[in-house]
Design a protein around this motif. Structure first.
Motif, PDB file in Angstrom:
ATOM      1  N   SER A 146     -63.664 -15.395 -11.887  1.00  0.00           N
ATOM      2  CA  SER A 146     -64.693 -16.171 -12.569  1.00  0.00           C
ATOM      3  C   SER A 146     -65.779 -15.267 -13.142  1.00  0.00           C
ATOM      4  CB  SER A 146     -65.305 -17.182 -11.599  1.00  0.00           C
ATOM      5  OG  SER A 146     -66.338 -17.919 -12.215  1.00  0.00           O
ATOM      6  N   ALA A 147     -66.209 -14.277 -12.356  1.00  0.00           N
ATOM      7  CA  ALA A 147     -67.243 -13.354 -12.829  1.00  0.00           C
ATOM      8  C   ALA A 147     -66.724 -12.465 -13.947  1.00  0.00           C
ATOM      9  CB  ALA A 147     -67.744 -12.501 -11.668  1.00  0.00           C
ATOM     10  N   MET A 148     -65.449 -12.130 -13.903  1.00  0.00           N
ATOM     11  CA  MET A 148     -64.859 -11.286 -14.940  1.00  0.00           C
ATOM     12  C   MET A 148     -64.728 -12.039 -16.262  1.00  0.00           C
ATOM     13  SD  MET A 148     -63.431  -8.398 -15.907  1.00  0.00           S
ATOM     14  CE  MET A 148     -62.961  -7.473 -14.442  1.00  0.00           C
ATOM     15  N   SER A 149     -64.277 -13.287 -16.200  1.00  0.00           N
ATOM     16  CA  SER A 149     -64.012 -14.030 -17.431  1.00  0.00           C
ATOM     17  C   SER A 149     -65.282 -14.543 -18.098  1.00  0.00           C
ATOM     18  CB  SER A 149     -63.080 -15.210 -17.140  1.00  0.00           C
ATOM     19  OG  SER A 149     -63.699 -16.130 -16.257  1.00  0.00           O
ATOM     20  N   ALA A 150     -66.295 -14.874 -17.305  1.00  0.00           N
ATOM     21  CA  ALA A 150     -67.541 -15.415 -17.865  1.00  0.00           C
ATOM     22  C   ALA A 150     -68.724 -14.752 -17.166  1.00  0.00           C
ATOM     23  CB  ALA A 150     -67.583 -16.930 -17.690  1.00  0.00           C
ATOM     24  N   HIS A 179     -69.058  -1.103  -8.737  1.00  0.00           N
ATOM     25  CA  HIS A 179     -70.202  -1.449  -9.573  1.00  0.00           C
ATOM     26  C   HIS A 179     -70.232  -2.958  -9.749  1.00  0.00           C
ATOM     27  CE1 HIS A 179     -67.482  -2.318 -12.886  1.00  0.00           C
ATOM     28  NE2 HIS A 179     -66.876  -1.185 -12.620  1.00  0.00           N
ATOM     29  N   PRO A 180     -71.376  -3.528 -10.055  1.00  0.00           N
ATOM     30  CA  PRO A 180     -71.447  -4.972 -10.257  1.00  0.00           C
ATOM     31  C   PRO A 180     -70.642  -5.393 -11.477  1.00  0.00           C
ATOM     32  CG  PRO A 180     -73.490  -3.920 -10.941  1.00  0.00           C
ATOM     33  CD  PRO A 180     -72.681  -2.868 -10.254  1.00  0.00           C
ATOM     34  N   LEU A 181     -70.191  -6.633 -11.462  1.00  0.00           N
ATOM     35  CA  LEU A 181     -69.462  -7.171 -12.608  1.00  0.00           C
ATOM     36  C   LEU A 181     -70.477  -7.452 -13.716  1.00  0.00           C
ATOM     37  CD1 LEU A 181     -67.070  -9.388 -10.550  1.00  0.00           C
ATOM     38  CD2 LEU A 181     -66.375  -7.531 -12.050  1.00  0.00           C
ATOM     39  N   VAL A 182     -70.540  -6.541 -14.659  1.00  0.00           N
ATOM     40  CA  VAL A 182     -71.615  -6.512 -15.646  1.00  0.00           C
ATOM     41  C   VAL A 182     -71.357  -7.459 -16.812  1.00  0.00           C
ATOM     42  CG1 VAL A 182     -72.280  -4.159 -15.077  1.00  0.00           C
ATOM     43  CG2 VAL A 182     -70.475  -4.568 -16.762  1.00  0.00           C
ATOM     44  N   GLU A 183     -72.424  -7.724 -17.583  1.00  0.00           N
ATOM     45  CA  GLU A 183     -72.315  -8.604 -18.737  1.00  0.00           C
ATOM     46  C   GLU A 183     -71.925  -7.846 -19.999  1.00  0.00           C
ATOM     47  OE1 GLU A 183     -75.631 -11.296 -19.259  1.00  0.00           O
ATOM     48  OE2 GLU A 183     -76.131 -11.181 -17.136  1.00  0.00           O
ATOM     49  N   GLU A 184     -72.273  -6.561 -20.099  1.00  0.00           N
ATOM     50  CA  GLU A 184     -71.927  -5.792 -21.289  1.00  0.00           C
ATOM     51  C   GLU A 184     -70.434  -5.463 -21.298  1.00  0.00           C
ATOM     52  OE1 GLU A 184     -74.120  -2.844 -18.485  1.00  0.00           O
ATOM     53  OE2 GLU A 184     -74.329  -4.917 -19.136  1.00  0.00           O
ATOM     54  N   PRO A 185     -69.898  -4.957 -22.417  1.00  0.00           N
ATOM     55  CA  PRO A 185     -68.467  -4.628 -22.482  1.00  0.00           C
ATOM     56  C   PRO A 185     -68.032  -3.789 -21.285  1.00  0.00           C
ATOM     57  CG  PRO A 185     -69.422  -4.456 -24.660  1.00  0.00           C
ATOM     58  CD  PRO A 185     -70.566  -4.728 -23.708  1.00  0.00           C
ATOM     59  N   ILE A 186     -67.097  -4.328 -20.513  1.00  0.00           N
ATOM     60  CA  ILE A 186     -66.792  -3.737 -19.214  1.00  0.00           C
ATOM     61  C   ILE A 186     -66.110  -2.383 -19.327  1.00  0.00           C
ATOM     62  CG2 ILE A 186     -64.548  -4.874 -18.947  1.00  0.00           C
ATOM     63  CD1 ILE A 186     -65.434  -5.294 -15.955  1.00  0.00           C
ATOM     64  N   GLN A 187     -65.360  -2.152 -20.408  1.00  0.00           N
ATOM     65  CA  GLN A 187     -64.683  -0.861 -20.538  1.00  0.00           C
ATOM     66  C   GLN A 187     -65.668   0.270 -20.786  1.00  0.00           C
ATOM     67  OE1 GLN A 187     -64.642  -3.285 -22.689  1.00  0.00           O
ATOM     68  NE2 GLN A 187     -64.478  -2.612 -24.808  1.00  0.00           N
ATOM     69  N   GLU A 188     -66.907  -0.075 -21.209  1.00  0.00           N
ATOM     70  CA  GLU A 188     -67.932   0.937 -21.399  1.00  0.00           C
ATOM     71  C   GLU A 188     -68.504   1.401 -20.060  1.00  0.00           C
ATOM     72  OE1 GLU A 188     -69.147   1.881 -24.871  1.00  0.00           O
ATOM     73  OE2 GLU A 188     -67.059   1.212 -24.862  1.00  0.00           O
ATOM     74  N   VAL A 189     -68.334   0.562 -19.029  1.00  0.00           N
ATOM     75  CA  VAL A 189     -68.863   0.865 -17.700  1.00  0.00           C
ATOM     76  C   VAL A 189     -67.775   1.417 -16.790  1.00  0.00           C
ATOM     77  CG1 VAL A 189     -70.008  -0.111 -15.668  1.00  0.00           C
ATOM     78  CG2 VAL A 189     -70.587  -0.946 -17.957  1.00  0.00           C
ATOM     79  N   ASP A 190     -66.583   0.839 -16.895  1.00  0.00           N
ATOM     80  CA  ASP A 190     -65.485   1.218 -16.003  1.00  0.00           C
ATOM     81  C   ASP A 190     -64.217   1.416 -16.817  1.00  0.00           C
ATOM     82  OD1 ASP A 190     -63.630   1.589 -14.045  1.00  0.00           O
ATOM     83  OD2 ASP A 190     -63.912  -0.340 -13.061  1.00  0.00           O
ATOM     84  N   GLY A 191     -63.846   2.665 -17.029  1.00  0.00           N
ATOM     85  CA  GLY A 191     -62.660   2.973 -17.825  1.00  0.00           C
ATOM     86  C   GLY A 191     -61.368   2.518 -17.186  1.00  0.00           C
TER      87      GLY A 191
END
Length: 202
Positions: free
Chosen positions: A62-66, A156-168
């Motif tokens: 849920s956190a990943m999709s929205a 890391h927290p499930l962030v709102e910004e583009p996730i691939q920029e935070v976690d490759g």
């Protein structure tokens, strides 16, 4: 877009058919090079969320999709609804963090020498069936997310910004989907991030 499936009866007058209707959009649009990061983000989030939910990680899915609210369309706003949106985001992130922290409670298994955590379902068939030379009495289905993928997600927290920029490591969710099958089993991989398999058991 609409999709319809008609399954014909063997020996009947009509065969099986699949029909897909995808009307043209009202307005044409182009995704520019500078916007591709958001297109990748949508693909990675959709694939990751589906894999997480199938493996039993509903809160993380849920956190990943929205990540920005109740739905994938949720965005920051200056209206009186902003407080409610932030509370929703915080609650979703806390639930996902707790779920990932306790990920070792999930079913652990190995597929092709890689380790996964997820869920396993085994059920008896209403009546035995014969497949090849084996009498099959039960079926086992397993869904799992890779340990490395889950480990990186929990760092890391499930962030709102583009996730691939935070976690490759989330790029693994975009890798090619492959399938392989044996006489009494079949398996599907999405890169090394996700696996699902079915086994027919005697």
């Amino acid at each position: 877009m609409a999709c319809g499936l008609q399954i014909g009866v063997q020996g009947g007058a009509h065969g099986s058919s699949l029909r897909i209707i995808d009307p043209p959009a009202d307005e044409k649009f182009v995704v520019g090079k500078e916007e591709m990061v958001y297109a990748d983000d949508a693909i990675i989030r959709a694939a990751s969320a589906r894999s997480l939910r199938l493996a039993g990680f509903a809160a993380s899915s849920s956190a990943m999709s929205a990540p920005a609210g109740a739905t994938p369309r949720s965005r920051q706003t200056s209206s009186r609804y902003e407080r409610a949106r932030r509370e929703t985001v915080t609650e979703k992130q806390n639930r996902a963090a707790e779920e990932l922290k306790n990920r070792r409670e999930r079913k652990a298994f190995t597929a092709e020498k890689r380790r996964y955590l997820g869920r396993e379902i085994e059920f008896d068939l209403p009546a035995p069936i014969v497949v090849g030379k084996r009498v099959v009495r039960s079926v086992r289905v397993r869904y799992g997310v890779g340990l490395d993928f889950l480990g990186q997600l929990s760092n890391h927290p499930l962030v709102e910004e583009p996730i691939q920029e935070v976690d490759g490591s989330t790029q693994a969710a975009k890798e090619r989907t492959t399938t392989d099958a044996g006489r009494y089993s079949a398996r599907m991989h999405v890169g090394e991030a996700f696996v699902s398999e079915i086994n027919l058991r005697g």
